[in-house]
Design an enzyme around this catalytic site. Structure first.
Site, PDB file in Angstrom:
ATOM      1  CD  GLU A  83      63.973  -6.001  39.952  1.00 55.30           C
ATOM      2  OE1 GLU A  83      63.624  -4.949  39.377  1.00 55.30           O
ATOM      3  OE2 GLU A  83      63.415  -7.087  39.758  1.00 55.30           O
ATOM      4  CG  HIS A 132      61.984  -5.917  36.280  1.00 52.23           C
ATOM      5  ND1 HIS A 132      61.735  -5.498  37.563  1.00 52.23           N
ATOM      6  CD2 HIS A 132      60.753  -6.048  35.706  1.00 52.23           C
ATOM      7  CE1 HIS A 132      60.432  -5.372  37.761  1.00 52.23           C
ATOM      8  NE2 HIS A 132      59.810  -5.701  36.640  1.00 52.23           N
TER       9      HIS A 132
END
Length: 529
Positions: free
Chosen positions: A261, A279
């Site tokens: 990420e 997220h």
């Protein structure tokens, strides 16, 4: 008297500052600016961060007065817990701040997949009116499989019941009685994969769970099934997911977390039957506010020397110096106990025998339960939420003390009853001036071996040649044995071999070892943090 200094390294809500109260000097800095952080942290007593501030070994070394690192959120990837622990600094977070938000996002993803909401929205905004293309399906009477029935899984189950779905769950550490309370049917993982129309995963990220939903799992799922992951990146094999979606082995996926990420260009992002979010599990105003207030309260407790509910590395509070060395030992015993269980646990007894039994050893019970749940639940486990996790799973707990200890000065034991009627016990002690942690008993077998990061346990029929076979096979896979001890039960004609090894044993190698020696039990216990 000077007030303790609390550094806010990122923007936090006014409610967070209010929760700290007037007893502290509040300073602010831009934690993402490395030079500012290292300068500002030098003389503070506590630091509050979110995800942008990296509190690593360098920052910890620069903080001469630091006592508490508080992360206003769940994850602790930006905090070096090991370096903090070595420096005697408490690390706290807000493990329950986002559970409602994460559960609601999961339900939102399920609905988005069922009714093609994101794709239909994008098409209409692009000038396309395609009602027939986006015909969906009802949740009513569908089967939803929840992998991991912890706090978030239980919240999802409660919310989905309003849709009159049939809820299946796989969680080897949940009792059938607790599942019945939640209105959930416990099944095996294979049964869940084969029967469910929607599958959502809520497991911790461990070496055993990484990639647990891979090619083999997708082969077992219905072609009409959808998979959702709002828990941890990597639980679903991203390459296998793309293949399964592309080849029509499953109908859709909703993913909020990723191996790396930020991720913006993964292959499955381009598929119409995929919903992705960056997220967002904890990204609500309410979750952020809860997190800030929670860690502010923890900082107040920590700087006052009281027990801190959400401490992840030390118990805090007033604990006798004779008891404190036992905390990391019994936490490890709890982890070993959990790794050796073969069925769900119904009762856990924490037994303290020896001189320290005359002192307040409640912290040892908390540490044992923290160890038991550390590797088996998705949420962060602390010294206070561990008993709650046991209660949620229908597990009774007891602290048993006695001043009598025949062979060692003090012995700590984690003993449990399993739902199949068997019992399991793991015992340890601290020896010598260096207080070396040793394992001294496993399920009635007497041993004495230092605890290491990698332990391997075998139970097998006692006969010649087994030890040589184990050594040969491990050596063939370049796994070095650091220590070994064998204990025999002559009445049952069985033996227990306990090995400490220098590196992890792959699952396929462990299975080969089990088959070769005909072991009734073959488990590796990974105690790495």
């Amino acid at each position: 008297m000077e007030k303790p200094v609390v550094l806010l390294a990122e923007e936090l809500s006014p409610a967070t500052v209010e929760a700290l109260g007037p007893d502290f000097e509040i300073r602010q800095t831009d934690g993402a600016d490395r030079s500012q952080l290292l300068s500002a942290i030098a003389d503070v007593d506590a630091i509050l961060v979110r995800s942008a501030t990296k509190v690593d070994a360098e920052a910890i070394a620069a903080a001469k007065n630091l006592k508490v690192i508080a992360r206003a959120g769940v994850g602790l990837d930006n905090v070096d817990i090991k370096a903090a622990t070595q420096a005697g600094i408490m690390v706290v977070n807000a493990p329950t701040s986002n559970i409602v938000s994460a559960a609601e996002l999961t339900v939102g993803h399920i609905l988005s997949l069922a009714r093609h909401i994101p794709a239909a929205n994008a098409a209409l905004k692009n000038g396309e009116w395609k009602r027939s293309k986006y015909t969906g399906t009802e949740l009513y009477e569908k089967k939803v499989g929840i992998i991991g029935l912890g706090r978030i899984g239980a919240l999802i189950a409660a919310r989905l019941q309003a849709f009159e779905t049939q809820i299946l769950a796989y969680d080897p550490y949940i009792t059938s009685a607790r599942a019945a309370q939640l209105g959930v049917q416990l099944v095996s993982l294979d049964e869940l994969l084969e029967q469910s129309d929607f599958i959502t995963i809520h497991m911790p990220k461990t070496p055993e769970t990484v990639g647990m939903i891979g090619a083999a799992a997708f082969e077992k799922m219905k072609e009409s099934a959808c998979i959702i992951n709002v828990a941890r990146g990597g639980l679903i094999d991203e390459d296998a997911l793309y293949t399964a979606l592309k080849e029509g082995k499953i109908a859709g996926a909703a993913i909020d977390v990723f191996v790396t990420e930020p991720s913006t260009d993964l292959p499955f992002f381009g598929l119409d039957n995929v919903v992705v979010t960056p997220h967002l599990g904890a990204s609500t105003d309410e979750a952020q506010e809860k997190a800030g207030i929670s860690v502010a309260k923890s900082v107040r407790l920590a700087l006052a020397g009281e027990l801190v509910p959400d401490a992840v590395n030390v118990a805090g509070g007033v604990i006798a110096s004779e008891v404190r060395p036992g905390i990391p030992l019994i936490e490890k015993l709890g982890r070993i106990f959990a790794a050796l269980t073969t069925d769900s646990v119904t009762q856990i007894d924490v037994e303290v025998a020896g001189e320290i039994a005359e002192l307040d050893v409640k912290a040892l019970e908390l540490a044992a339960l923290k160890g038991v749940f550390k590797d088996i639940v998705s949420e962060q486990v602390s010294y206070v939420n561990a008993p709650v996790l046991a209660e949620q799973r229908g597990i009774n707990t007891r602290l048993i003390t006695t001043t009598e200890s025949e062979e060692f000065r003090n012995v700590l034991t984690v003993r449990g009853a399993l739902s199949d009627g068997t019992q399991l016990s793991v015992a340890g002690t601290l020896t010598g001036p260096k207080q070396i942690e040793k394992l001294v008993g496993v399920n009635g077998y007497e041993v004495e071996i230092p605890i290491s990061e990698h332990l391997v346990v075998f139970v097998y029929e006692d006969r010649p040649g087994v030890i040589g076979t184990l050594g040969q096979l491990l050596g063939a896979h370049d796994i070095n044995i650091a220590g070994m001890q064998v204990s025999r039960n002559e009445e049952r004609k069985q033996a227990l071999a306990l090995l400490t090894v220098d590196s992890s044993v792959p699952q396929d190698v462990l299975e080969k070892l089990r088959e070769t020696i005909g072991a009734s039990l073959a488990r590796e216990v990974d105690l790495q943090d």
